[in-house]
Design an enzyme around this catalytic site. Structure first.
Site, PDB file in Angstrom:
ATOM      1  N   ARG A  97     -14.106  -1.724  11.034  1.00  0.00           N
ATOM      2  CA  ARG A  97     -14.542  -2.248  12.472  1.00  0.00           C
ATOM      3  C   ARG A  97     -14.993  -2.583  13.202  1.00  0.00           C
ATOM      4  O   ARG A  97     -16.460  -2.531  12.755  1.00  0.00           O
ATOM      5  CB  ARG A  97     -13.777  -0.557  13.033  1.00  0.00           C
ATOM      6  CG  ARG A  97     -12.763  -0.230  13.031  1.00  0.00           C
ATOM      7  CD  ARG A  97     -12.829   0.960  13.626  1.00  0.00           C
ATOM      8  NE  ARG A  97     -11.597   1.723  13.482  1.00  0.00           N
ATOM      9  CZ  ARG A  97     -10.425   2.016  13.925  1.00  0.00           C
ATOM     10  NH1 ARG A  97     -10.229   1.402  15.044  1.00  0.00           N
ATOM     11  NH2 ARG A  97      -9.319   2.141  13.656  1.00  0.00           N
ATOM     12  N   LYS A 128       0.915   4.208  -2.994  1.00  0.00           N
ATOM     13  CA  LYS A 128      -0.388   4.647  -3.886  1.00  0.00           C
ATOM     14  C   LYS A 128       1.000   5.600  -4.051  1.00  0.00           C
ATOM     15  O   LYS A 128       0.748   6.817  -4.287  1.00  0.00           O
ATOM     16  CB  LYS A 128      -0.541   5.647  -2.038  1.00  0.00           C
ATOM     17  CG  LYS A 128      -1.780   4.802  -1.392  1.00  0.00           C
ATOM     18  CD  LYS A 128      -2.453   5.780  -0.599  1.00  0.00           C
ATOM     19  CE  LYS A 128      -3.367   5.351   0.943  1.00  0.00           C
ATOM     20  NZ  LYS A 128      -2.719   4.546   1.804  1.00  0.00           N
ATOM     21  N   THR A 178       7.404   6.769 -14.893  1.00  0.00           N
ATOM     22  CA  THR A 178       8.445   6.654 -12.851  1.00  0.00           C
ATOM     23  C   THR A 178       7.442   5.769 -11.926  1.00  0.00           C
ATOM     24  O   THR A 178       7.561   4.747 -11.882  1.00  0.00           O
ATOM     25  CB  THR A 178       8.348   7.752 -11.759  1.00  0.00           C
ATOM     26  OG1 THR A 178       9.826   8.466 -12.700  1.00  0.00           O
ATOM     27  CG2 THR A 178       8.694   7.374 -10.747  1.00  0.00           C
ATOM     28  N   ILE A 232       4.932  11.180 -12.622  1.00  0.00           N
ATOM     29  CA  ILE A 232       4.570  10.643 -13.750  1.00  0.00           C
ATOM     30  C   ILE A 232       4.179   8.890 -14.260  1.00  0.00           C
ATOM     31  O   ILE A 232       5.231   8.697 -13.600  1.00  0.00           O
ATOM     32  CB  ILE A 232       5.996  11.764 -14.480  1.00  0.00           C
ATOM     33  CG1 ILE A 232       7.135  11.054 -14.371  1.00  0.00           C
ATOM     34  CG2 ILE A 232       5.876  12.981 -13.971  1.00  0.00           C
ATOM     35  CD1 ILE A 232       8.436  11.673 -14.291  1.00  0.00           C
ATOM     36  N   PRO A 233       3.685   9.280 -15.149  1.00  0.00           N
ATOM     37  CA  PRO A 233       3.918   7.584 -15.990  1.00  0.00           C
ATOM     38  C   PRO A 233       4.855   6.537 -16.088  1.00  0.00           C
ATOM     39  O   PRO A 233       4.639   5.769 -15.329  1.00  0.00           O
ATOM     40  CB  PRO A 233       2.935   8.037 -17.622  1.00  0.00           C
ATOM     41  CG  PRO A 233       2.456   9.252 -16.961  1.00  0.00           C
ATOM     42  CD  PRO A 233       2.522  10.405 -16.325  1.00  0.00           C
ATOM     43  N   ARG A 264      -5.968  -2.083  14.122  1.00  0.00           N
ATOM     44  CA  ARG A 264      -5.512  -2.420  15.388  1.00  0.00           C
ATOM     45  C   ARG A 264      -7.269  -3.044  15.954  1.00  0.00           C
ATOM     46  O   ARG A 264      -6.356  -3.679  16.719  1.00  0.00           O
ATOM     47  CB  ARG A 264      -5.688  -0.464  15.780  1.00  0.00           C
ATOM     48  CG  ARG A 264      -4.981  -0.070  15.466  1.00  0.00           C
ATOM     49  CD  ARG A 264      -5.155   1.482  16.107  1.00  0.00           C
ATOM     50  NE  ARG A 264      -5.899   2.259  15.046  1.00  0.00           N
ATOM     51  CZ  ARG A 264      -5.640   3.666  14.814  1.00  0.00           C
ATOM     52  NH1 ARG A 264      -4.872   4.563  16.097  1.00  0.00           N
ATOM     53  NH2 ARG A 264      -6.398   4.001  14.272  1.00  0.00           N
ATOM     54  N   ASP A 313       0.679  -1.326  -0.007  1.00  0.00           N
ATOM     55  CA  ASP A 313       0.427   0.175  -0.057  1.00  0.00           C
ATOM     56  C   ASP A 313       0.591   1.347   0.311  1.00  0.00           C
ATOM     57  O   ASP A 313       0.866   2.139   0.908  1.00  0.00           O
ATOM     58  CB  ASP A 313      -0.623   0.276   0.735  1.00  0.00           C
ATOM     59  CG  ASP A 313      -1.766   1.452   1.443  1.00  0.00           C
ATOM     60  OD1 ASP A 313      -1.993   1.646   0.058  1.00  0.00           O
ATOM     61  OD2 ASP A 313      -2.514   1.493   2.298  1.00  0.00           O
TER      62      ASP A 313
END
Length: 245
Positions: free
Chosen positions: A192, A73, A80, A77-78, A222, A71
Site C-alpha cells: 500500500r 489458490k 485435480t 488432490i494432485p 484499493r 489467483d
C-alpha cells in the site's frame, strides 16, 4: 481513455505492479480497466470475480492487452490440481497459484501439467502463509512456528518442487531472496502506498520498501481501484519505483 488490443495477446509491461480487481459487478470492473494502461500494470482476478463472471472475464481483460494473474489458490488432490492448472494455462493466463500446504506431490503434479505448454506456460506460484494470518492463527491450526518460519519452510518445499516462486509477505522477501536466489519469484500482497489504510492485511509495506526488499511482483488493490484517477496513481507508483531502483 480506453486501451484495446486487436487480439488476446498481452501487452508487455516492465512494471512489477499487479492490480487486484475486487468488483461485484462486471461492468464496473471493465469500466475501471478501461481507465488504465496495460503498460502500467498487470491484473489479478480472484475467487469472487472468477466465480461470478467465469473465464470470459479473463478473456475480456486479455483482449484489452492485460496480463492476468488468476489467483484461485488451487488446493486439492494432485490430479485435480494438475487439471485445474492446465485449464488456467489453456486460458492463457500469465500467472496461476496453488497452496504450498497441499504438499510436494500436489505441487509437482501442477508443475508437470504445464510442461506441454513450454514457453507459453504461466508462472506457477505457491501460496505460503496468507498475509492476514498472525502467530495466534497458526497456533489455532496446530502450527507452532511463527508466520515467517512457516512461510520459509513452505517456500523451500516450493522451490524443491520446481515451481517459479511464492506468494509471501514483504517482510519475508529479503530473507527469501538470500535463501532461494534471484530467479525465485516473490509475489507480495499487502502493498500500500504511503498514507493508505491497512485494510484486512496485517503485514504491509509501501511499494518502494517492497522493491528494496526484493519483491518481484507487488499486488495493490484499493489504493488504485478506489483512486479518483487510477491511471495517474499507477504512473506515480511506477515513477516512485524507478526512482527507488
Amino acid at each position: 481513455m480506453t486501451f484495446t488490443a486487436s487480439s488476446s495477446s498481452c501487452a508487455i509491461t516492465e512494471s512489477p505492479v499487479v492490480v487486484a480487481l475486487d468488483y461485484h459487478e462486471r461492468d464496473k470492473a471493465l469500466a475501471f480497466v478501461d481507465k488504465i494502461d496495460p503498460r502500467d500494470c498487470r491484473l489479478k482476478v480472484g475467487k469472487e470475480m472468477f466465480t461470478l463472471f467465469g473465464p470470459q472475464l479473463v478473456r475480456d481483460l486479455q483482449q484489452r492487452g492485460f496480463d492476468v494473474f488468476l489467483d484461485l489458490k488451487f488446493h486439492d488432490i494432485p490430479n485435480t490440481t494438475a487439471r485445474a492448472v492446465a485449464a488456467a494455462a489453456d486460458l492463457g493466463v500469465w500467472m496461476v497459484n496453488v497452496h504450498a500446504s497441499g504438499g510436494a506431490r500436489m505441487m509437482a503434479a501442477a508443475r508437470d501439467a504445464l510442461a506441454p505448454f513450454s514457453k507459453d506456460a504461466p508462472l506457477l506460484i505457491a501460496v505460503t502463509v496468507l498475509t492476514s494470518m498472525e502467530t495466534s492463527d497458526l497456533h489455532d491450526l496446530g502450527v507452532t512456528l511463527s508466520p515467517a518460519e512457516h512461510a520459509e519452510r513452505l517456500a523451500r518445499l516450493t522451490q524443491q518442487c520446481g515451481l517459479d516462486g511464492v506468494v509471501c509477505s514483504a517482510q519475508e522477501a529479503v530473507r527469501f531472496k538470500q535463501a532461494f536466489g534471484a530467479a525465485f519469484k516473490l509475489v507480495t500482497p499487502g502493498i500500500r502506498p504511503a498514507g493508505s489504510e491497512a485494510g484486512d492485511q496485517r503485514r504491509i509495506m509501501t511499494p518502494e520498501q517492497a522493491l528494496s526488499a526484493g519483491v518481484d511482483y507487488m499486488v495493490i488493490g484499493r489504493p488504485v481501484t478506489q483512486s479518483v484517477d487510477p491511471a495517474q496513481t499507477l504512473k506515480d507508483i511506477n515513477a516512485s519505483l524507478k526512482r527507488e531502483a
